[in-house]
Design an enzyme around this catalytic site. Structure first.
Site, PDB file in Angstrom:
ATOM      1  N   ARG A 131       2.630   4.688  -2.660  1.00 22.20           N
ATOM      2  CA  ARG A 131       1.914   5.446  -3.363  1.00 22.20           C
ATOM      3  C   ARG A 131       0.959   5.036  -4.564  1.00 22.20           C
ATOM      4  NH1 ARG A 131       7.264   7.932  -2.612  1.00 22.20           N
ATOM      5  NH2 ARG A 131       7.921   6.265  -3.621  1.00 22.20           N
ATOM      6  N   ILE A 132       1.342   4.010  -5.271  1.00 29.77           N
ATOM      7  CA  ILE A 132       0.674   3.283  -6.169  1.00 29.77           C
ATOM      8  C   ILE A 132      -0.608   2.490  -5.701  1.00 29.77           C
ATOM      9  CG2 ILE A 132       0.728   1.699  -8.306  1.00 29.77           C
ATOM     10  CD1 ILE A 132       3.706   2.754  -8.782  1.00 29.77           C
ATOM     11  N   SER A 148       0.673  -5.805   3.790  1.00 31.15           N
ATOM     12  CA  SER A 148       2.089  -4.961   3.492  1.00 31.15           C
ATOM     13  C   SER A 148       3.016  -5.457   4.773  1.00 31.15           C
ATOM     14  CB  SER A 148       2.124  -3.497   3.260  1.00 31.15           C
ATOM     15  OG  SER A 148       1.378  -3.026   4.369  1.00 31.15           O
ATOM     16  N   HIS A 185       4.560  -3.849 -21.163  1.00 36.16           N
ATOM     17  CA  HIS A 185       5.203  -3.133 -19.893  1.00 36.16           C
ATOM     18  C   HIS A 185       5.026  -1.684 -20.288  1.00 36.16           C
ATOM     19  CE1 HIS A 185       8.556  -2.927 -16.648  1.00 36.16           C
ATOM     20  NE2 HIS A 185       7.668  -1.752 -16.503  1.00 36.16           N
ATOM     21  N   GLU A 193      11.111  -9.931 -19.617  1.00 35.93           N
ATOM     22  CA  GLU A 193      10.630  -9.324 -20.939  1.00 35.93           C
ATOM     23  C   GLU A 193      11.779  -9.183 -22.053  1.00 35.93           C
ATOM     24  OE1 GLU A 193       8.357  -6.610 -17.509  1.00 35.93           O
ATOM     25  OE2 GLU A 193       9.534  -5.613 -18.931  1.00 35.93           O
ATOM     26  N   ILE A 252       1.045  -5.008 -12.118  1.00 28.05           N
ATOM     27  CA  ILE A 252       1.656  -3.934 -12.698  1.00 28.05           C
ATOM     28  C   ILE A 252       3.016  -3.476 -11.632  1.00 28.05           C
ATOM     29  CG2 ILE A 252      -0.406  -2.806 -13.706  1.00 28.05           C
ATOM     30  CD1 ILE A 252       0.549  -1.770 -10.224  1.00 28.05           C
ATOM     31  N   LEU A 276       0.784  -1.403  -0.063  1.00 24.98           N
ATOM     32  CA  LEU A 276      -0.025  -0.009  -0.174  1.00 24.98           C
ATOM     33  C   LEU A 276       0.920   1.290   0.022  1.00 24.98           C
ATOM     34  CD1 LEU A 276      -3.212   0.318   0.029  1.00 24.98           C
ATOM     35  CD2 LEU A 276      -2.821   0.703   2.338  1.00 24.98           C
ATOM     36  N   THR A 303       4.301  -3.599   6.932  1.00 23.80           N
ATOM     37  CA  THR A 303       3.441  -2.823   8.173  1.00 23.80           C
ATOM     38  C   THR A 303       2.102  -2.337   7.928  1.00 23.80           C
ATOM     39  OG1 THR A 303       4.520  -0.785   7.724  1.00 23.80           O
ATOM     40  CG2 THR A 303       5.742  -2.295   9.139  1.00 23.80           C
ATOM     41  N   ASP A 358       1.044  -6.559 -16.944  1.00 13.51           N
ATOM     42  CA  ASP A 358       1.899  -5.562 -17.772  1.00 13.51           C
ATOM     43  C   ASP A 358       3.405  -5.705 -17.449  1.00 13.51           C
ATOM     44  OD1 ASP A 358       2.882  -2.088 -17.186  1.00 13.51           O
ATOM     45  OD2 ASP A 358       2.299  -3.131 -19.235  1.00 13.51           O
ATOM     46  N   ARG A 407       6.640  -5.958 -10.985  1.00  9.22           N
ATOM     47  CA  ARG A 407       7.715  -6.686 -11.620  1.00  9.22           C
ATOM     48  C   ARG A 407       7.297  -7.937 -11.844  1.00  9.22           C
ATOM     49  NH1 ARG A 407       8.786  -2.302 -12.897  1.00  9.22           N
ATOM     50  NH2 ARG A 407      10.570  -1.050 -12.188  1.00  9.22           N
TER      51      ARG A 407
END
Lengths: 313, 336
Positions: free
Chosen positions: A154-155, A174, A279, A261, A230, A152, A176, A256, A232
C-alpha cells in the site's frame, strides 16, 4: 468492554489512552515500577494487548498472559509481534493499515525532495544569516529521477503514484512480481539499486528483510544514489550505511527510522547529504486519531464477537 | 572586430549587469554572434555601445534581473524579440514591448518543474514540521527526550497536519502553477485557482479574486507573475480570509505578499504557517521569522539546480534558433 483488562505497552496516543481508560480497564505497562510483579498480579486477567512500533507483544509477554485473546497494534508494521506464537495460541492480531498510507507516502516523497534539494540546509542558511554573503550552492533536481521501491504494498504504491506526478520513472523489487501494475520489476534488489537514483524502503520487516539493505545494495546505489527509509531501521545495516555516507560511497540518505531509536549515529549529524527525522511517518493529528479509532474498533468488534476490521491473524 | 565567420552568424545583443553572466555563453557563441557591451574593448558605456553597434539588432538576450526600460528599448528600433533567462519578467517594460510588438519569451517552461518541486517540499515541510524535526534530532533532543516519544510534538505545541484532502488555492495557474497542481493532486489535495481569466480547459474551480480563493482554501500557493496589478495580491484581508490554520507558500516574488502583515500574523499565531523562497528585500529576511517553527525559509533557490540551467540553455538556444528560422517560439509571455 468496561470490565475487560487491556494492557497498553507504551505511550502512543493521548486520545487512545483516554478512550481506553473510559471504555475498559486499562493498564499501562510503562508506568509499572516492576514488570514481573505486575505480570504476576494481572497475568490471569489481561485479555488484550495494545502495542505500537516501539513495544509490541513478544514471545515473553505472550507467554506471561495466558488469557490473552487479541493483540491490536497501533501501527501497520508487525515486526514487534511474535506472529508465530499468536497463531499457535489462537490469539487474534490486528494492525492499522490504510489510514496511515498517505502520511507515510507524503513523508517518503518529502525526504527525497529534502535530500536532493537540501531543504533543511537551505532553511538553516537563511536562518543563520549566511544568505547575506551569497547564494546557496546548486542542489539536485528531483523531477524525472529514477525511483526504485523496495516493497510495492500500500505504502509503496502510494509513493509510486506521487513520484509519477513528478515525472519520475518507477521500478520495484518485491517478493512477487505484480503484473497488474505498469512499473518495471527487478528480480533482484541489487539490480534495482544499480538502476535507481533513489531507493526507498517500503516493505515489511521480517526475518528475510532484516538488513536487506546491506553493503552490496548500498554500493550498487552508489556515490550519486540516495537511500530513503520510511519503514524500519532494521531493514538497513546501519553501520554499513554510516560508513558509506562518510566515505562518499553513497550519495545521500533520508531516514525516518533507525535500528536503535531514539539513538541516531552521531557521525551523521555533520553531513549535509542526510536528513534525519524522529520517526514521524504517521505523526499527524488526523492519522494518529484514525489509527487510534481503528484500534478501538477492532477491540470492540472482538469483544462483541463481531468481525475484526483489520485482522492479520 | 568581428571575424568573417562571426559576421555570418545571426546577431544577438546581450544585456546584463556586471557579475551576472550566463554559464553557457561560449556554447551560444558557436551558433550566434553575441554582442555584449560589458565585453567591449576599450570599455564603453552600454548606451554608447548600443547606439553605435546595435541599431540593426533584432534579438536581445536579457540576463535577469537586468532591467529593460523604455529608454533602452528606444535605442533598438529593429528589436523584435527579447529572450529572458528567468521565469519572472517584472524587470522588463512589458507595456512598451506590447506597444512596439516586441515578443518576450521567459524561462517558464524550463524552470517550472524545479519551482514546483520546491513549492511541494516547502508545503509538506510546513505541514509536517519536518526540517524542524531534523534540527531536533541533530540537537540530540530525540535521544534525550526518548522516554517520551511524542516530546517532539509537545515541544512545538503544534497540530501536525496532513496533506490529504486539504484545499490548495493556487494564485496564478501558469506553467509553474500547473506543475504544482499536478503534484499536489497526487497527494490527494483539492485544487482551486485564481488567475486573470478563467481557463476553460482546466478542471479546477476558478475564483475571481485572491480573497475568494483564500476563503475556500486551507493552503495558498503564490506563483503568479509580479506586475503592477499583482503587487501585494496577498494582503492582510486575503491572509485573514485564509484563516488561523492557513498555510502560505510563496515561490513567485516577495512583493506578491504584504510581508509586514504576513510576519505580524505569523508572530501573533493568526496564520498556520508559511514556506517562503522569496522576500520583498532579498537577501534581508524578517528576523522575527527565524524563531518560528511553523515557517520554512529558502534562499530564492527554486531554480538552483544544474539540470534547471541545462533546461534553460536548451530553451534559450531553441528559441533563438526558432526566431532566426521564422519558426514558432516557446514559453512566450502573454501580454494582458
Amino acid at each position: 468492554m468496561e470490565s475487560i483488562n487491556v494492557l497498553m505497552t507504551y505511550p502512543m496516543n493521548d486520545y487512545l489512552e483516554q478512550q481506553l481508560e473510559k471504555r475498559c480497564n486499562l493498564h499501562k505497562l510503562w508506568t509499572v515500577p516492576e514488570k514481573s510483579a505486575f505480570l504476576a498480579t494481572h497475568s490471569n486477567s489481561i485479555r488484550a494487548v495494545v502495542g505500537n512500533s516501539t513495544v509490541g507483544a513478544n514471545a515473553e509477554l505472550i507467554e506471561a498472559l495466558p488469557k490473552l485473546e487479541i493483540v491490536a497494534t497501533c501501527s501497520v508494521g508487525l515486526d514487534k509481534i511474535d506472529l508465530v506464537k499468536c497463531r499457535e495460541k489462537g490469539i487474534r492480531v490486528t494492525n492499522t493499515p490504510d489510514v496511515l498510507t498517505d502520511d507515510v507516502a507524503d513523508l517518503g516523497i518529502w525526504l527525497m525532495l529534502a535530500v536532493l534539494r537540501q531543504l533543511c540546509q537551505c532553511d538553516q542558511y537563511v536562518r543563520s544569516g549566511k544568505w547575506k554573503n551569497g547564494d546557496y550552492m546548486l542542489t539536485t533536481k528531483f523531477t524525472g529521477k529514477r525511483v526504485g521501491i523496495l516493497g510495492l504494498g500500500r505504502i509503496g504504491m502510494a509513493i509510486a503514484k506521487r513520484a509519477e506526478a513528478f515525472s519520475c520513472t518507477i521500478s520495484y523489487f518485491s517478493r512477487t512480481e505484480k503484473p497488474e501494475t505498469k512499473y518495471k520489476y527487478y528480480p533482484s534488489l541489487v539490480h534495482l539499486a544499480a538502476n535507481s537514483d533513489i531507493l526507498v524502503v517500503a516493505c515489511a520487516l521480517t526475518e528475510e528483510t532484516r538488513h536487506i539493505i546491506n553493503r552490496e545494495v548500498i554500493d550498487a546505489l552508489g556515490p550519486k544514489g540516495v537511500l530513503i527509509n520510511i519503514a524500519r531501521g532494521a531493514h538497513v545495516d546501519e553501520s554499513e550505511l554510516v560508513s558509506a555516507l562518510i566515505e562518499g560511497r553513497l550519495g545521500g540518505a533520508g531516514l525516518d527510522v533507525f535500528e536503535n531509536e531514539p539513538e541516531v549515529p552521531e557521525e551523521l549529524f555533520q553531513l549535509d547529504n542526510v536528513v534525519l527525522l524522529p520517526h514521524v511517518g504517521t505523526a499527524t493529528v488526523g492519522t494518529r486519531q484514525a489509527m487510534a479509532d481503528l484500534v478501538i474498533d477492532n477491540l470492540e468488534a472482538h469483544f462483541l464477537n463481531k468481525s475484526l476490521l483489520s485482522p492479520v491473524v | 572586430m568581428a571575424t568573417a565567420q562571426e559576421e555570418e552568424l545571426p546577431l544577438v545583443l546581450v544585456h546584463r549587469i556586471p557579475n551576472f553572466d550566463f554559464p553557457f555563453k561560449h556554447r551560444l557563441q558557436a551558433q550566434f554572434r553575441l554582442l555584449d557591451p560589458l565585453d567591449s574593448v576599450p570599455p564603453e558605456s552600454t548606451h554608447s555601445f548600443i547606439s553605435r553597434h546595435a541599431a540593426s539588432v533584432r534579438v536581445l538576450l536579457c540576463v535577469d534581473p537586468t532591467p529593460i526600460s523604455r529608454d533602452l528599448l528606444s535605442l533598438l528600433p529593429s528589436l523584435q524579440l527579447i529572450v529572458c533567462s528567468s521565469a519572472g519578467v517584472d524587470h522588463v517594460d512589458l507595456i512598451e514591448c506590447r506597444r512596439r510588438s516586441i515578443a518576450v519569451t521567459n524561462a517558464g517552461k524550463a524552470f517550472s518543474p524545479d519551482v514546483a518541486d520546491l513549492a511541494v517540499g516547502l508545503l509538506i515541510d510546513v505541514l509536517r514540521r519536518v526540517s524542524a524535526g531534523d534540527r531536533y534530532v541533530r540537537a540530540g533532543l530525540w535521544a534525550r527526550n526518548g522516554e517520551y516519544p511524542l516530546g517532539f510534538k509537545i515541544l512545538l505545541k503544534h497540530q501536525f497536519s496532513n496533506a490529504f484532502g486539504k484545499r490548495v488555492g493556487i494564485v496564478g495557474l501558469g506553467s509553474i502553477g500547473g506543475e504544482i497542481a499536478k503534484r499536489l493532486e497526487s497527494f490527494g489535495c483539492a485544487i482551486g485557482y485564481n488567475s486573470r481569466r478563467k481557463k476553460p480547459s482546466v478542471p479546477f474551480p476558478w475564483y475571481k479574486t485572491a480573497y475568494d480563493l483564500a476563503i475556500n482554501s486551507d493552503i495558498l500557493i503564490v506563483c503568479c507573475a509580479l506586475t503592477e496589478e499583482t503587487r501585494h495580491i496577498v494582503n492582510k484581508d486575503v491572509m485573514v480570509a485564509l484563516g488561523k490554520g492557513g498555510v502560505i507558500i510563496n515561490v513567485g516574488r516577495g512583493a506578491l505578499i504584504d510581508e509586514k502583515e504576513l510576519v505580524q500574523l505569523l508572530v501573533q499565531g493568526e496564520l498556520g504557517g508559511a514556506g517562503l523562497d522569496v522576500f520583498e528585500n532579498e537577501p534581508d529576511v524578517p528576523e522575527e521569522l527565524f524563531s518560528l517553527n511553523n515557517v520554512v525559509l529558502s534562499p530564492h533557490c527554486a531554480v538552483a539546480t544544474p539540470e534547471c540551467f541545462d533546461a534553460l540553455e536548451e530553451l534559450i538556444t531553441a528559441n533563438l534558433k526558432a526566431f532566426f528560422s521564422s519558426k514558432p517560439l516557446q514559453s512566450v509571455v502573454e501580454f494582458d
